[in-house]
Design a protein around this motif. Structure first.
Motif, PDB file in Angstrom:
ATOM      1  N   ILE A 149       0.906  -1.375  -0.189  1.00  0.00           N
ATOM      2  CA  ILE A 149       0.009  -0.211  -0.366  1.00  0.00           C
ATOM      3  C   ILE A 149       0.912   1.578   0.218  1.00  0.00           C
ATOM      4  O   ILE A 149       2.495   1.204   0.478  1.00  0.00           O
ATOM      5  CB  ILE A 149      -0.862  -0.036   2.061  1.00  0.00           C
TER       6      ILE A 149
ATOM      7  N   ASN B  60      -9.751   1.047  -5.475  1.00  0.00           N
ATOM      8  CA  ASN B  60      -9.053   0.821  -4.751  1.00  0.00           C
ATOM      9  C   ASN B  60      -9.692   1.502  -3.245  1.00  0.00           C
ATOM     10  O   ASN B  60      -8.814   2.847  -3.261  1.00  0.00           O
ATOM     11  CB  ASN B  60      -7.703   0.569  -4.976  1.00  0.00           C
ATOM     12  N   ASN B  61     -10.488   2.232  -3.028  1.00  0.00           N
ATOM     13  CA  ASN B  61     -11.392   2.926  -1.486  1.00  0.00           C
ATOM     14  C   ASN B  61      -9.493   3.019  -0.810  1.00  0.00           C
ATOM     15  O   ASN B  61      -9.639   3.930  -0.037  1.00  0.00           O
ATOM     16  CB  ASN B  61     -12.271   2.523  -1.191  1.00  0.00           C
ATOM     17  N   GLY B  62      -8.328   2.577  -0.649  1.00  0.00           N
ATOM     18  CA  GLY B  62      -7.244   2.476   0.625  1.00  0.00           C
ATOM     19  C   GLY B  62      -6.312   3.015  -0.328  1.00  0.00           C
ATOM     20  O   GLY B  62      -5.686   3.871   0.448  1.00  0.00           O
ATOM     21  N   CYS B  63      -6.428   3.205  -1.606  1.00  0.00           N
ATOM     22  CA  CYS B  63      -5.546   4.413  -1.487  1.00  0.00           C
ATOM     23  C   CYS B  63      -5.237   5.761  -2.012  1.00  0.00           C
ATOM     24  O   CYS B  63      -6.457   6.057  -2.659  1.00  0.00           O
ATOM     25  CB  CYS B  63      -5.466   3.783  -3.654  1.00  0.00           C
ATOM     26  N   GLY B  67      -8.570   8.754  -3.329  1.00  0.00           N
ATOM     27  CA  GLY B  67      -9.107   9.268  -2.167  1.00  0.00           C
ATOM     28  C   GLY B  67      -9.166  11.186  -2.618  1.00  0.00           C
ATOM     29  O   GLY B  67      -9.743  11.451  -2.352  1.00  0.00           O
ATOM     30  N   SER B  95      -8.881  -5.468  -6.265  1.00  0.00           N
ATOM     31  CA  SER B  95      -7.854  -5.763  -5.385  1.00  0.00           C
ATOM     32  C   SER B  95      -8.249  -7.440  -5.063  1.00  0.00           C
ATOM     33  O   SER B  95      -9.124  -8.056  -4.852  1.00  0.00           O
ATOM     34  CB  SER B  95      -8.373  -4.961  -4.736  1.00  0.00           C
ATOM     35  N   GLN B 100      -5.852  -4.636   0.000  1.00  0.00           N
ATOM     36  CA  GLN B 100      -5.834  -3.084  -0.056  1.00  0.00           C
ATOM     37  C   GLN B 100      -7.287  -2.950  -1.050  1.00  0.00           C
ATOM     38  O   GLN B 100      -6.964  -3.303  -2.224  1.00  0.00           O
ATOM     39  CB  GLN B 100      -4.962  -2.127   0.242  1.00  0.00           C
ATOM     40  N   GLY B 101      -8.364  -2.862  -0.225  1.00  0.00           N
ATOM     41  CA  GLY B 101      -9.133  -2.314  -1.185  1.00  0.00           C
ATOM     42  C   GLY B 101     -10.363  -3.582  -1.906  1.00  0.00           C
ATOM     43  O   GLY B 101     -10.893  -3.455  -2.615  1.00  0.00           O
ATOM     44  N   TYR B 111     -20.054   1.755   1.621  1.00  0.00           N
ATOM     45  CA  TYR B 111     -18.982   2.339   0.789  1.00  0.00           C
ATOM     46  C   TYR B 111     -19.234   3.308  -0.081  1.00  0.00           C
ATOM     47  O   TYR B 111     -19.944   4.666  -0.234  1.00  0.00           O
ATOM     48  CB  TYR B 111     -18.018   1.991   0.768  1.00  0.00           C
ATOM     49  N   CYS B 198      -2.173   4.300  -7.471  1.00  0.00           N
ATOM     50  CA  CYS B 198      -1.253   2.959  -6.926  1.00  0.00           C
ATOM     51  C   CYS B 198      -1.498   1.831  -7.597  1.00  0.00           C
ATOM     52  O   CYS B 198      -2.580   1.653  -8.642  1.00  0.00           O
ATOM     53  CB  CYS B 198      -2.217   2.704  -4.945  1.00  0.00           C
TER      54      CYS B 198
END
Lengths: 302, 207
Positions: A149, B60-63, B67, B95, B100-101, B111, B198
């Motif tokens: 990440i 990918n919502n964590g990228c 974001g 993912s 992640q994601g 979400y 990402c």
């Protein structure tokens, strides 16, 4: 009585001050926190003199497994970006990027650095700096730190250099970092090398006559979107050099004029190359095409 | 080797080289067909949308790059704007589980509601099949497909490859450009760019 106590108090305060300074110095040495690592702004010399050049360094220390990016990050990520805050009498040059490593997965390849890296950059002090006592150097660094990440980080760094009439000797505390940084820089390609690049349809073929055999060669493109970063680079050793087939990037829509980048032959041999796209003789071109097709698509020719 | 035998081999080699390009959904080529399960439980086939423009958005919502576009509201705005004009917008989650994601259908629905996203559907692609079919490298990589099923844009969402929210307002949005030019009957001027962001967290991601 009173004088005795006040002098004790004075001494105590002095020691407290010294202790705090030492404390601050040790924090400074540890660097400013960034995601999964630290970053420190260092100078090669302890002071700066008008009319002279001095090297600064951004020393990144990263936790195991985390990386930052080269000037061309490859398929994902982005290189560190620095906003310098300098006195008017100081100008800054370009970052000298150490040779990167291939990082990532079989399908997504990035170029960057793991563990520890120092990005060095020259600054130049103009004559007008002589009127100053010291030079305050600031750098706002934005850096993306990734493992599986990615986490964006920002650090505000600063450094105060006394201005002296002559350049000071190199700062012993930082000399090993600067030496390591210089050792990791790619060198200019030897003049004796004969390099050419041919457009072979889906690939670019780099032909190198070095005067000796090589068993490995990896190319890192300086420009984004010229070659397919993840595609295997197929090496065909020759008696006095090699041919290296580089699959073109899908984003490459126009013919390229030059192939610029870093050619790595071994851990200690990395060279900057800048080769104009040649129009070699018909025989050589056909050779390159057959070679590229054969090696890139794993189709046996014989 | 004789010339007469060399030519068929060369032609075969050329085809071998060209085939992956034809099949992998590159700009100017046909968009690879796929069938996927959306977070709303429906089955989505790309072929069902022939005759419409389709946007694919790798998510990918964590990228932090993704974001940037959701926290600024930019992505939601694009989704509303274009679906409002009849464009199909498919958000794709490639993912792998544990990466992640990765989202289950319920998590993704929560979400979408929370961030007020408005895609036509969010497709769950935990095997990375659709991602690999389009050779998606990053989130948020964007692909635009025309009503004839041809890829007319593949690349970055805009020209500011950063995670800074402040870079959104001044950016040139390539998806807008491609759709506006195509809808005006023009050639898409920038059909491909380097897709920033990402890396897509496929099952082969390094650990």
């Amino acid at each position: 009585m009173r004088s005795c106590c006040s002098s004790t108090k004075f001494l105590w305060n002095l020691w407290l001050g010294v202790a705090l300074l030492l404390c601050a110095a040790s924090v400074q040495a540890a660097g400013t926190p960034i995601p999964h690592g630290t970053l420190e702004l260092i100078a090669e010399n302890q002071s700066i003199a008008a009319g002279h050049e001095l090297y600064l360094g951004l020393h990144f220390q990263l936790e195991k497994g985390w990386h930052i990016y080269w000037v061309n990050p490859g398929d994902s990520g982005e290189p560190p970006r620095i906003k310098w805050q300098l006195p008017p009498a100081i100008t800054v040059g370009e970052i000298e990027w150490p040779t990167p490593r291939r990082l990532g997965t079989p399908s997504i390849v990035d170029f960057g650095y793991e563990d520890e890296v120092t990005l060095i950059v020259p600054i130049h002090a103009q004559a007008s700096l002589a009127s100053q006592q010291s030079a305050q150097i600031g750098a706002e660094v934005k850096v993306l730190v990734c493992r599986e990440i990615c986490i964006p980080g920002k650090a505000q760094l600063s450094l105060t250099l006394p201005v002296e009439s002559r350049m000071a000797a190199p700062d012993a505390r930082n000399s090993s970092l600067f030496a390591a940084a210089r050792k990791s820089l790619p060198r200019p390609a030897p003049r004796s090398w004969k390099l050419s690049v041919a457009d072979a349809g889906n690939s670019l073929v780099l032909t190198a006559n070095l005067g000796h055999q090589v068993s490995q060669a990896v190319f890192f493109p300086l420009a984004e979107s010229q070659i397919d970063n993840a595609a295997p680079q197929k090496l065909l050793p020759a008696s006095a050099g090699f041919r290296l087939a580089l699959r073109k990037s899908d984003q490459l829509r126009k013919p390229i004029a030059r192939l610029k980048g870093v050619l790595v032959l071994s851990a200690a041999q990395a060279y900057i190359i800048d080769v104009p796209l040649g129009s070699p003789g018909a025989t050589e071109n056909t050779g390159a095409e057959i070679y590229a097709a054969q090696f890139l698509d794993e189709v046996p020719l014989r | 080797m004789k010339r007469s035998t060399l030519y068929p081999i060369l032609i075969a080699l050329f085809l071998c080289a060209a085939l992956p390009l034809i099949l992998s959904g590159k700009t100017g080529g046909p968009a690879p067909e796929f069938t996927a399960t959306a977070s709303n439980g429906k089955t989505v086939r790309l072929a069902d949308y022939r005759g419409k423009y389709v946007v694919l958005e790798w998510h990918n919502n964590g990228c932090p790059y993704v974001g940037k576009h959701y926290k600024s509201g930019n992505m939601q705005k694009l989704q509303k704007q274009w679906t409002g004009r009849g464009v199909v917008w498919l958000t794709i989650l490639s993912s792998a589980p544990g990466e992640q994601g990765y989202m289950t259908a319920n998590e993704e629905n929560d979400y979408l509601a929370k961030v007020q996203a408005a895609p036509t559907a969010a497709l769950l692609d935990p095997t990375g099949q659709i991602g690999h079919l389009y050779d998606a490298k990053t989130s948020p990589q964007m692909v635009v497909i025309n009503p004839q099923g041809v890829v007319i844009y593949d690349g970055a969402i805009d020209d500011k490859p950063t995670t800074d929210l402040e870079d959104v307002p001044g950016a040139t949005n390539y998806v807008n450009l491609a759709l506006e030019q195509a809808l005006a009957g023009k050639q898409v001027e920038t059909p491909t760019t380097r897709p920033y962001g990402c890396s897509v967290k496929y099952a082969d991601s390094a650990h």
